[in-house]
Write an enzyme that holds these catalytic residues in place. Structure first.
Site, PDB file in Angstrom:
ATOM      1  N   HIS A   1       0.870  -1.180   0.000  1.00 28.00           N
ATOM      2  CA  HIS A   1       0.000   0.000   0.000  1.00 28.00           C
ATOM      3  C   HIS A   1       0.913   1.238   0.000  1.00 28.00           C
ATOM      4  O   HIS A   1       0.893   2.047   0.921  1.00 28.00           O
ATOM      5  CB  HIS A   1      -0.949  -0.028   1.204  1.00 28.00           C
ATOM      6  CG  HIS A   1      -2.165   0.838   1.058  1.00 28.00           C
ATOM      7  ND1 HIS A   1      -3.454   0.364   1.235  1.00 28.00           N
ATOM      8  CD2 HIS A   1      -2.299   2.149   0.763  1.00 28.00           C
ATOM      9  CE1 HIS A   1      -4.317   1.358   1.066  1.00 28.00           C
ATOM     10  NE2 HIS A   1      -3.628   2.459   0.782  1.00 28.00           N
TER      11      HIS A   1
ATOM     12  N   TYR B   1     -14.736   5.696  -4.629  1.00 31.53           N
ATOM     13  CA  TYR B   1     -15.051   6.909  -3.867  1.00 31.53           C
ATOM     14  C   TYR B   1     -15.953   7.873  -4.635  1.00 31.53           C
ATOM     15  O   TYR B   1     -16.900   8.422  -4.094  1.00 31.53           O
ATOM     16  CB  TYR B   1     -13.763   7.650  -3.478  1.00 31.53           C
ATOM     17  CG  TYR B   1     -12.968   6.902  -2.442  1.00 31.53           C
ATOM     18  CD1 TYR B   1     -13.225   7.078  -1.086  1.00 31.53           C
ATOM     19  CD2 TYR B   1     -11.998   5.979  -2.810  1.00 31.53           C
ATOM     20  CE1 TYR B   1     -12.526   6.365  -0.130  1.00 31.53           C
ATOM     21  CE2 TYR B   1     -11.292   5.265  -1.853  1.00 31.53           C
ATOM     22  CZ  TYR B   1     -11.565   5.459  -0.517  1.00 31.53           C
ATOM     23  OH  TYR B   1     -10.890   4.741   0.431  1.00 31.53           O
TER      24      TYR B   1
HETATM   25  C1  GBH Z   1      -7.490   5.378  -1.519  1.00 26.23           C
HETATM   26  O1  GBH Z   1      -7.045   6.059  -2.632  1.00 26.23           O
HETATM   27  C2  GBH Z   1      -6.310   4.819  -0.798  1.00 26.23           C
HETATM   28  O2  GBH Z   1      -6.206   3.425  -0.965  1.00 26.23           O
HETATM   29  C3  GBH Z   1      -6.285   5.149   0.656  1.00 26.23           C
HETATM   30  O3  GBH Z   1      -5.009   4.914   1.164  1.00 26.23           O
HETATM   31  C4  GBH Z   1      -6.741   6.577   0.855  1.00 26.23           C
HETATM   32  O4  GBH Z   1      -6.584   7.013   2.171  1.00 26.23           O
HETATM   33  C5  GBH Z   1      -8.172   6.653   0.439  1.00 26.23           C
HETATM   34  O5  GBH Z   1      -8.363   6.179  -0.847  1.00 26.23           O
HETATM   35  C6  GBH Z   1      -8.767   8.043   0.511  1.00 26.23           C
HETATM   36  O6  GBH Z   1      -8.106   8.898  -0.364  1.00 26.23           O
HETATM   37  O7  GBH Z   1      -9.592  13.994  -8.390  1.00 26.23           O
HETATM   38  O8  GBH Z   1     -11.990  14.048  -8.108  1.00 26.23           O
HETATM   39  O9  GBH Z   1     -11.017  12.776  -9.877  1.00 26.23           O
HETATM   40  C7  GBH Z   1      -8.033   6.603  -3.452  1.00 26.23           C
HETATM   41  C8  GBH Z   1      -7.406   7.407  -4.549  1.00 26.23           C
HETATM   42  C9  GBH Z   1      -9.340   8.734  -4.988  1.00 26.23           C
HETATM   43  C10 GBH Z   1      -7.537   8.567  -6.556  1.00 26.23           C
HETATM   44  C11 GBH Z   1     -10.157   9.423  -6.023  1.00 26.23           C
HETATM   45  C12 GBH Z   1      -8.367   9.223  -7.584  1.00 26.23           C
HETATM   46  C13 GBH Z   1     -10.050  10.796  -7.983  1.00 26.23           C
HETATM   47  C14 GBH Z   1     -10.785  11.943  -7.420  1.00 26.23           C
HETATM   48  N1  GBH Z   1      -8.318   7.893  -5.544  1.00 26.23           N
HETATM   49  N2  GBH Z   1      -9.300  10.123  -6.956  1.00 26.23           N
HETATM   50  S1  GBH Z   1     -10.864  13.297  -8.542  1.00 26.23           S
END
Ligand code: GBH
Length: 443
Positions: free
Chosen positions: A126, A299
């Site tokens: 990770h 997410y």
């Molecule tokens: C995860 O990454 C990780 O595994 C974790 O460690 C972390 O804490 C958690 O999520 C929260 O961040 O710029 O609006 O297009 C998620 C990473 C999140 C990357 C959403 C791409 C796109 C959002 N991703 N992001 S946007």
């Protein structure tokens, strides 16, 4: 609005076979930095301007010292499973041997989980690559994939009988694109020519480790965790739809298609050759080794429009948004799961991360995070809908067990269902944590 979480009466997500868990990652919670080798995130944190609050992972949630209490906390939440990651620089020495003190640290945690009947979902990587490997090129060096295989071999022997599921990598998109192309994550390298090369070595590392895990650990579920940010066009114009499909191939399909189809998306031919990965004979067979499960992290979605110069342009997300600015759009979760299930022949799926950053306030020992409860409610419903449409989802993990080091956002964004006071290290279960517990224990 209610402060409870619920599901339709007949939902398979109410069966006790459905696995509910909480998730964390080593660098984000452990601290104990002086008892392991440095990793790329230590270096990144020490580089001014990279992490927004100038913070680091030296102490984090001090889980290195508080792990025993934290296992009790996990048990209190009533979950079936705990997803944790192993710090590679804690368990393997620079010369490639097991560091027994580091291994013992995790054996204690795994034994404590086992004693409480909590399934351990272990992620091997990770994002905390040992710095000495980065000094030799990190994920741009093919050798790193073989180092990862060796690490997977030693650790799966050492952990024998204690693990329910192994994920090789967490979100190779983030390691490759954010780390070696956009440069907003460690090691902070910027350049379009690097991202896909790093991605290929990460996927190769995954495939090599899969071979090892199937041999050393045939009774665990062995797989990978991928993140998806589904792509939507801003308009129905052909140009926007095309741009969006390109973005989807570039950010999402790039990491799943080689695993199941043994090839990269066709857009490869549209990328300049200097941006291509270096693929050797046999690599794609290694990468597409069969898996026992697929972990999916969701997410938010992203919206794109056509762009003259580049292939696509991401536009600012509309409301509603979480505290980290990500749009709340649960429909994309259902559509994602259904579309992946149509495109690929998926093994059982676990939602290995889902959750939201909210501007929490601890008042008189209570965190009333109704906004996070609403997020969970909508996304649990979205998973239910996907299952109804035929997707084999076997479990769901909340991100995260507790507030922690949110990478480039430092400690400013809180994703926990448990609140952490970083001055006292006191943990307080938020209302969302209580709601999650009630959902799980009332099944
Ligand atoms: C995860 O990454 C990780 O595994 C974790 O460690 C972390 O804490 C958690 O999520 C929260 O961040 O710029 O609006 O297009 C998620 C990473 C999140 C990357 C959403 C791409 C796109 C959002 N991703 N992001 S946007």
């Amino acid at each position: 609005m209610t402060d409870k979480l619920s599901l339709p009466k007949n939902s398979v997500m109410l069966s006790t076979d459905f696995v509910y868990g909480v998730a964390t990652a080593s660098f984000q919670i452990e601290g104990g930095a002086s008892t392991r080798l440095p990793c790329i995130w230590d270096t990144f944190c020490n580089t001014p301007g990279k992490v927004i609050d100038g913070s680091n992972g030296k102490t984090a949630c001090d889980h290195y010292n508080l792990w025993h209490d934290d296992v009790e906390l996990i048990d209190t939440l009533g979950v079936d499973a705990y997803r944790l990651s192993i710090s590679w620089p804690r368990v393997i020495t620079e010369s490639g041997e097991l560091n027994q003190a580091g291994v013992d640290y995790y054996l204690n945690i795994l034994d404590a989980l086992k004693a409480k009947n909590i399934k351990a979902f272990v992620t091997l990587y990770h994002w905390d690559l040992p710095q000495h490997l980065e000094d030799k090129g990190g994920w741009l060096n093919r050798e790193t994939a073989y180092k990862f295989r060796d690490y997977a071999h030693l650790i799966s022997e050492a952990f024998a009988g204690r693990v329910y599921a192994y994920a090789t990598l967490n979100e190779p998109f983030c390691s490759a694109f954010l780390g070696y192309e956009a440069g907003i994550h460690a090691p902070g390298i910027i350049g379009k020519e690097f991202g896909k090369k790093a991605a290929h070595h990460l996927l190769l590392a995954h495939g090599l480790a899969m071979q090892v895990l199937k041999k050393n650990s045939p009774n665990t579920l062995n797989g990978i965790v991928l993140n998806f940010t589904p792509c939507y066009p801003e308009s129905e114009s052909l140009a926007d739809i095309k741009a969006t499909a390109f973005a989807d191939d570039y950010f999402n399909q790039w990491y799943i298609k080689p695993l199941f189809d043994g090839e990269y998306p066709k857009i490869m031919t549209e990328l300049p050759t200097e941006n291509h990965p270096e693929i050797l004979d046999g690599d794609m067979e290694i990468i597409s080794h069969p898996m026992d499960f697929l972990g999916i992290n969701f997410y938010t979605r992203a919206i794109y429009r056509a762009d003259a110069g580049e292939h696509f342009l991401q536009i600012d997300p509309p409301e509603p948004r979480t505290d980290i600015g990500w749009e709340i759009y649960p429909k994309a979760f259902t559509e994602l799961l259904v579309s992946l299930n149509n495109k690929y022949s998926l093994p059982p799926v676990y939602i290995t991360e889902n959750g939201a950053a909210m501007a929490d306030k601890l008042v008189d020992g209570i965190v009333n995070d109704q906004d996070r409860i609403d997020y969970y409610q909508q996304h649990l419903n979205a998973v239910h809908d996907a299952i109804e449409q035929g997707v084999q989802v076997k479990g769901y993990f909340a991100w995260s067990l507790m507030d922690n080091f949110e990478w480039a956002e430092g400690y400013l964004k809180r994703f926990g269902i448990v609140y952490v006071d970083y001055d006292t290290q006191i943990r307080t279960i938020k209302d969302s944590g209580l709601a999650y517990k009630a959902l799980i224990t009332n099944r």
